[in-house]
Scaffold this motif. Sequence first.
Motif, PDB file in Angstrom:
ATOM      1  N   GLY A  28       0.781  -1.239   0.000  1.00 17.69           N
ATOM      2  CA  GLY A  28       0.000   0.000   0.000  1.00 17.69           C
ATOM      3  C   GLY A  28       0.810   1.284   0.000  1.00 17.69           C
ATOM      4  N   CYS A  29       2.121   1.213  -0.099  1.00 16.29           N
ATOM      5  CA  CYS A  29       2.980   2.411  -0.035  1.00 16.29           C
ATOM      6  C   CYS A  29       3.271   2.929  -1.448  1.00 16.29           C
ATOM      7  CB  CYS A  29       4.275   2.042   0.683  1.00 16.29           C
ATOM      8  SG  CYS A  29       5.674   3.124   0.384  1.00 16.29           S
ATOM      9  N   PRO A  30       2.940   4.215  -1.736  1.00 18.48           N
ATOM     10  CA  PRO A  30       3.139   4.741  -3.101  1.00 18.48           C
ATOM     11  C   PRO A  30       4.607   4.763  -3.542  1.00 18.48           C
ATOM     12  CG  PRO A  30       2.419   6.492  -1.599  1.00 18.48           C
ATOM     13  CD  PRO A  30       2.308   5.201  -0.852  1.00 18.48           C
ATOM     14  N   PHE A  31       5.523   4.984  -2.578  1.00 16.64           N
ATOM     15  CA  PHE A  31       6.955   5.012  -2.933  1.00 16.64           C
ATOM     16  C   PHE A  31       7.420   3.605  -3.327  1.00 16.64           C
ATOM     17  CE2 PHE A  31       6.076   8.298   0.227  1.00 16.64           C
ATOM     18  CZ  PHE A  31       6.447   9.410  -0.485  1.00 16.64           C
ATOM     19  N   CYS A  32       6.866   2.613  -2.630  1.00 18.05           N
ATOM     20  CA  CYS A  32       7.195   1.219  -2.951  1.00 18.05           C
ATOM     21  C   CYS A  32       6.602   0.840  -4.307  1.00 18.05           C
ATOM     22  CB  CYS A  32       6.652   0.290  -1.867  1.00 18.05           C
ATOM     23  SG  CYS A  32       7.188   0.734  -0.203  1.00 18.05           S
ATOM     24  N   TYR A  73      13.281  -0.245   1.091  1.00 15.80           N
ATOM     25  CA  TYR A  73      14.711  -0.383   1.356  1.00 15.80           C
ATOM     26  C   TYR A  73      15.199  -1.526   0.472  1.00 15.80           C
ATOM     27  CZ  TYR A  73      19.067  -1.172   3.977  1.00 15.80           C
ATOM     28  OH  TYR A  73      20.386  -1.313   4.346  1.00 15.80           O
ATOM     29  N   MET A  74      16.258  -1.277  -0.285  1.00 13.75           N
ATOM     30  CA  MET A  74      16.737  -2.293  -1.235  1.00 13.75           C
ATOM     31  C   MET A  74      18.133  -2.782  -0.886  1.00 13.75           C
ATOM     32  SD  MET A  74      18.166  -2.022  -5.029  1.00 13.75           S
ATOM     33  CE  MET A  74      19.656  -1.585  -4.173  1.00 13.75           C
ATOM     34  N   VAL A  75      18.336  -4.082  -1.008  1.00 13.38           N
ATOM     35  CA  VAL A  75      19.667  -4.672  -0.851  1.00 13.38           C
ATOM     36  C   VAL A  75      19.963  -5.440  -2.138  1.00 13.38           C
ATOM     37  CG1 VAL A  75      21.073  -6.308   0.471  1.00 13.38           C
ATOM     38  CG2 VAL A  75      19.345  -4.923   1.662  1.00 13.38           C
ATOM     39  N   MET A  83      20.182   0.582  -0.094  1.00 12.51           N
ATOM     40  CA  MET A  83      19.735   1.982  -0.028  1.00 12.51           C
ATOM     41  C   MET A  83      18.257   2.154   0.259  1.00 12.51           C
ATOM     42  SD  MET A  83      19.807   3.115  -4.067  1.00 12.51           S
ATOM     43  CE  MET A  83      21.512   2.704  -4.355  1.00 12.51           C
ATOM     44  N   TYR A  84      17.938   3.318   0.820  1.00 10.97           N
ATOM     45  CA  TYR A  84      16.569   3.802   0.956  1.00 10.97           C
ATOM     46  C   TYR A  84      16.296   4.728  -0.242  1.00 10.97           C
ATOM     47  CZ  TYR A  84      16.672   2.571   5.997  1.00 10.97           C
ATOM     48  OH  TYR A  84      16.743   1.926   7.200  1.00 10.97           O
ATOM     49  N   GLU A  85      15.160   5.359  -0.256  1.00  6.78           N
ATOM     50  CA  GLU A  85      14.733   6.380  -1.227  1.00  6.78           C
ATOM     51  C   GLU A  85      14.355   5.775  -2.586  1.00  6.78           C
ATOM     52  OE1 GLU A  85      13.886   9.422  -0.700  1.00  6.78           O
ATOM     53  OE2 GLU A  85      14.558   9.356   1.387  1.00  6.78           O
ATOM     54  N   SER A  86      13.058   5.830  -2.844  1.00  6.99           N
ATOM     55  CA  SER A  86      12.536   5.220  -4.072  1.00  6.99           C
ATOM     56  C   SER A  86      13.226   5.737  -5.336  1.00  6.99           C
ATOM     57  CB  SER A  86      11.022   5.427  -4.159  1.00  6.99           C
ATOM     58  OG  SER A  86      10.686   6.787  -4.005  1.00  6.99           O
ATOM     59  N   ASP A  87      13.476   7.055  -5.414  1.00  5.10           N
ATOM     60  CA  ASP A  87      14.103   7.589  -6.639  1.00  5.10           C
ATOM     61  C   ASP A  87      15.530   7.057  -6.807  1.00  5.10           C
ATOM     62  OD1 ASP A  87      11.914   9.008  -7.549  1.00  5.10           O
ATOM     63  OD2 ASP A  87      12.462  10.814  -6.430  1.00  5.10           O
ATOM     64  N   GLY A 109       8.834  13.138  -9.849  1.00  8.28           N
ATOM     65  CA  GLY A 109       8.864  13.596  -8.454  1.00  8.28           C
ATOM     66  C   GLY A 109       7.511  13.449  -7.781  1.00  8.28           C
ATOM     67  N   LEU A 110       6.990  14.555  -7.235  1.00 15.97           N
ATOM     68  CA  LEU A 110       5.732  14.513  -6.489  1.00 15.97           C
ATOM     69  C   LEU A 110       4.598  13.942  -7.346  1.00 15.97           C
ATOM     70  CD1 LEU A 110       4.172  15.209  -3.913  1.00 15.97           C
ATOM     71  CD2 LEU A 110       3.827  17.509  -4.820  1.00 15.97           C
ATOM     72  N   LEU A 111       4.574  14.306  -8.627  1.00 12.63           N
ATOM     73  CA  LEU A 111       3.497  13.818  -9.498  1.00 12.63           C
ATOM     74  C   LEU A 111       3.540  12.294  -9.632  1.00 12.63           C
ATOM     75  CD1 LEU A 111       1.123  14.760 -11.177  1.00 12.63           C
ATOM     76  CD2 LEU A 111       2.655  14.990 -13.133  1.00 12.63           C
TER      77      LEU A 111
END
Length: 222
Positions: A28-32, A73-75, A83-87, A109-111
């Motif tokens: 349910g996470c948009p960044f994921c 979080y990706m390994v 790293m963290y951060e989707s971008d 970005g935000l969009l």
Amino acid sequence: RCRKVKETSKVGQCPRPAKPIEIYEFEGCPFCRKVREMVSVLDLDVLYYPCPKGSPTFRPKVLEMGGKRQFPYMVDPNTGVAMYESDDIINYLAKTYGDGSVPIMLKLGLLTTITAGLALSGRSGKGSSYTPAKLPSQPIEIWAYEGSPFCKIARETLVELELPHLLHSCARGSPKRQDFFKKYGLFQAPYIEDPNTGVKMFESADIVEYLRATYALRQRLS
Ligand SMILES: N[C@@H](CCC(=O)N[C@@H](CS)C(=O)NCC(=O)O)C(=O)O
């Protein structure tokens, strides 16, 4: 007049990870979601460790490994990069396992976050909170891709039950579709194979029922 859709993709020419990328995240996470879309675009196989809110196993592990409780979080066990951060994850995957380019819809970005959120909004938070479950010793394998609403239903349950799953991406254009067809005589996603029980099955509704019956600690009445 009949028009044929030709499925093409450049991923066959891109380097493939020897070991699956590991991603700690929740449905349910948009960044994921942004990262999962890139995973589908690059046709990667990913070992997902679900981290729904309130889950006991992989949420604390992320805090331990990276120092923050933030998802995704990706390994990458192939390079030792984490790293963290989707971008940042999207750019890393594009550079390492693609031709470096990121589709326009994933770099606004935000969009991008808003549209990724909209893609999830109709499911009212499904795949975000934990349902107590048994932890299997081996990841469940699933053939799925991000654009399919049926695959999403199956993955929501995998995430809610905190079941690690090795996802074989097979979006339109994926060469894995042909391999699948050769093996099973049809192509249909989602499809799961559970090495813990030997169960293999198609059909999202059946998969959801199977996962809940096998792994949920409290059975639902509905
Ligand atoms: N800038 C980060 C934002 C990630 C983020 O805010 N993720 C939320 C989930 S949607 C989170 O980790 N929340 C903490 C939690 O769920 O405990 C990214 O793009 O990856």
